[in-house]
Scaffold this active site. Structure first.
Site, PDB file in Angstrom:
ATOM      1  CE1 TYR A 102     -10.336  -0.444   6.061  1.00 54.47           C
ATOM      2  CE2 TYR A 102     -11.179  -2.538   6.856  1.00 54.47           C
ATOM      3  CZ  TYR A 102     -10.122  -1.738   6.480  1.00 54.47           C
ATOM      4  OH  TYR A 102      -8.841  -2.249   6.523  1.00 54.47           O
ATOM      5  CG  HIS A 133      -2.102  -0.927   1.101  1.00 49.38           C
ATOM      6  ND1 HIS A 133      -2.504  -1.541  -0.051  1.00 49.38           N
ATOM      7  CD2 HIS A 133      -2.954  -1.380   2.061  1.00 49.38           C
ATOM      8  CE1 HIS A 133      -3.548  -2.303   0.180  1.00 49.38           C
ATOM      9  NE2 HIS A 133      -3.854  -2.244   1.443  1.00 49.38           N
ATOM     10  CD  GLU A 156      -8.735  -2.678  -0.574  1.00 47.39           C
ATOM     11  OE1 GLU A 156      -7.541  -2.518  -0.889  1.00 47.39           O
ATOM     12  OE2 GLU A 156      -9.090  -3.487   0.298  1.00 47.39           O
ATOM     13  CG  HIS A 213      -8.147   0.369   2.276  1.00 45.64           C
ATOM     14  ND1 HIS A 213      -8.950  -0.385   3.094  1.00 45.64           N
ATOM     15  CD2 HIS A 213      -7.117  -0.428   1.950  1.00 45.64           C
ATOM     16  CE1 HIS A 213      -8.420  -1.566   3.269  1.00 45.64           C
ATOM     17  NE2 HIS A 213      -7.310  -1.633   2.584  1.00 45.64           N
TER      18      HIS A 213
HETATM   19  C1  G6D Z   1      -4.609  -6.823   5.302  1.00 45.58           C
HETATM   20  O1  G6D Z   1      -4.400  -8.291   3.418  1.00 45.58           O
HETATM   21  C2  G6D Z   1      -5.159  -7.209   3.941  1.00 45.58           C
HETATM   22  C3  G6D Z   1      -5.086  -6.060   2.985  1.00 45.58           C
HETATM   23  O2  G6D Z   1      -5.717  -6.404   1.764  1.00 45.58           O
HETATM   24  C4  G6D Z   1      -5.775  -4.841   3.598  1.00 45.58           C
HETATM   25  O3  G6D Z   1      -5.685  -3.751   2.721  1.00 45.58           O
HETATM   26  C5  G6D Z   1      -5.087  -4.516   4.920  1.00 45.58           C
HETATM   27  O4  G6D Z   1      -5.179  -5.612   5.792  1.00 45.58           O
HETATM   28  C6  G6D Z   1      -5.759  -3.330   5.607  1.00 45.58           C
HETATM   29  O5  G6D Z   1      -3.226  -6.630   5.191  1.00 45.58           O
END
Ligand code: G6D
Length: 344
Positions: free
Chosen positions: A181, A105, A309, A179
């Protein structure tokens, strides 16, 4: 339409500002210039009750200590890059290793943990914010300086449109996403296992150890990864599929989009989220391992939210069979995703 701007705290001796966009139906989106984070989206349920449909924190300190990228713009490259390394134009680049031996990321200094400049957008039928950040050459290990512009805009059709543009000064990689939620029950009244998800995708990317793509594209037919006709999110966590078990008993997978539309629906509240994107893939993450810390709604628990995402394929630079995420010098990178909130 209205927009309010107000102080949200300070980070690294920089003032952090919050922006609340509101349309005539009362739908509102709040974001901050730290990480372009969406902190709140208030939408009505079928009875007209306005409630928050994204997870988050009540203050900046929550986001500064967050390790789950809540609501943020992710970049330069979303997802993992194996061995934090890639080759481009015959040169090998080493990126920040911020997850074991891999890059996740965007690395250590990344789009989600810097303060962006901002400019308010006020038009007759939309309000929004344009965020700007200059990612310098070698930031995170990536070549080429690039000035990124992210716009969030809200209109009276219940649509939040996010765009991302950048014109790099050298050949580089760009593959951003948002990202957020999502939990359409409102104020996390319930988890997302009863949400219904529809994705027009016939293939998903297989993951291996450390959640790295193996490079294989798997046919969804006959599996809990087949969302083409709509499916309860619970089918994944309730499955013994080895890909589900591998990532913590849920989804954390990239889906290659046959049609660039995704739909999430919560029958109990009537809330529906329709997503349209220009991206070739979407990573579905059902918060499988999210626990052990406190958020706005209380203790974080698995399956309290789903991330959708929209992006290019993770680790694409190391898999020639994935669509490329290389952006050439002076070429315009353009990312766009529209989120339409409604009830039925
Ligand atoms: C974990 O594997 C997941 C990722 O896909 C996510 O973006 C992250 O948590 C927040 O690493």
């Amino acid at each position: 339409m209205e927009i309010k701007t107000y102080p949200y705290g300070t980070f690294d001796n920089q003032e952090v500002q919050a922006f609340t966009l509101k349309n005539e139906a009362g739908l509102s989106v709040t974001c901050i210039d730290y990480g372009c984070i969406i902190t709140e989206i208030l939408t009505p349920d079928r009875n007209g009750t306005l409630e928050n449909v994204v997870l988050g924190y009540d203050n900046l300190e929550g986001y500064l200590s967050d390790v789950t990228y809540q609501g943020a713009i992710i970049g330069r490259v979303a997802g993992r890059i194996s061995a934090a390394e890639f080759e481009l134009n015959g040169k090998t680049y080493s990126l920040d290793k911020n997850e074991n031996n891999n890059h996740l990321h965007g690395g250590l200094t990344r789009f989600s943990n810097v303060v962006w400049d901002s400019k308010v957008i006020e038009e007759e039928d939309r309000v929004g914010v344009e965020f700007t950040y200059v990612s310098e050459d070698c930031e995170g290990g990536y070549p080429g300086t690039v000035e990124m512009k992210i716009t969030y805009s809200l209109n009276n059709k219940g649509e939040l449109e996010i765009t991302g543009t950048g014109i790099p000064e050298a050949d580089t990689l760009l593959n951003i996403t948002n990202h957020a939620y999502f939990n359409l029950s409102g104020d996390v009244k319930r988890d997302i296992l009863d949400h219904e998800l529809t994705i027009k995708s016939s293939r998903y990317i297989e993951l291996g150890q450390e959640s790295l793509p193996t490079g294989e594209l798997i046919d969804v037919t006959g599996t809990v990864f087949d969302f083409r006709q709509g499916r309860k999110v619970a089918d994944g966590p309730n499955s013994e599929d080895e890909q589900i078990v591998l990532v913590g008993q849920g989804y954390d997978h990239p889906f290659m989009l046959d049609e660039q539309e995704i739909e999430l629906y919560d029958e109990a509240s009537g809330r529906q989220l329709a997503i349209e994107t220009n991206q070739k893939a979407v990573v579905v993450y059902t918060s499988n391992t999210m626990e052990g810390f406190t958020m706005r709604h209380g203790e974080a628990r698995p399956y309290q939210a789903i991330c959708l995402e929209t992006q290019g394929a993770p680790d694409a630079i190391n898999h020639p069979n994935f669509p490329s995420i290389v952006v050439k010098k002076d070429e315009k990178y353009y990312w766009e995703t529209k989120y339409r909130f409604s009830v039925k």
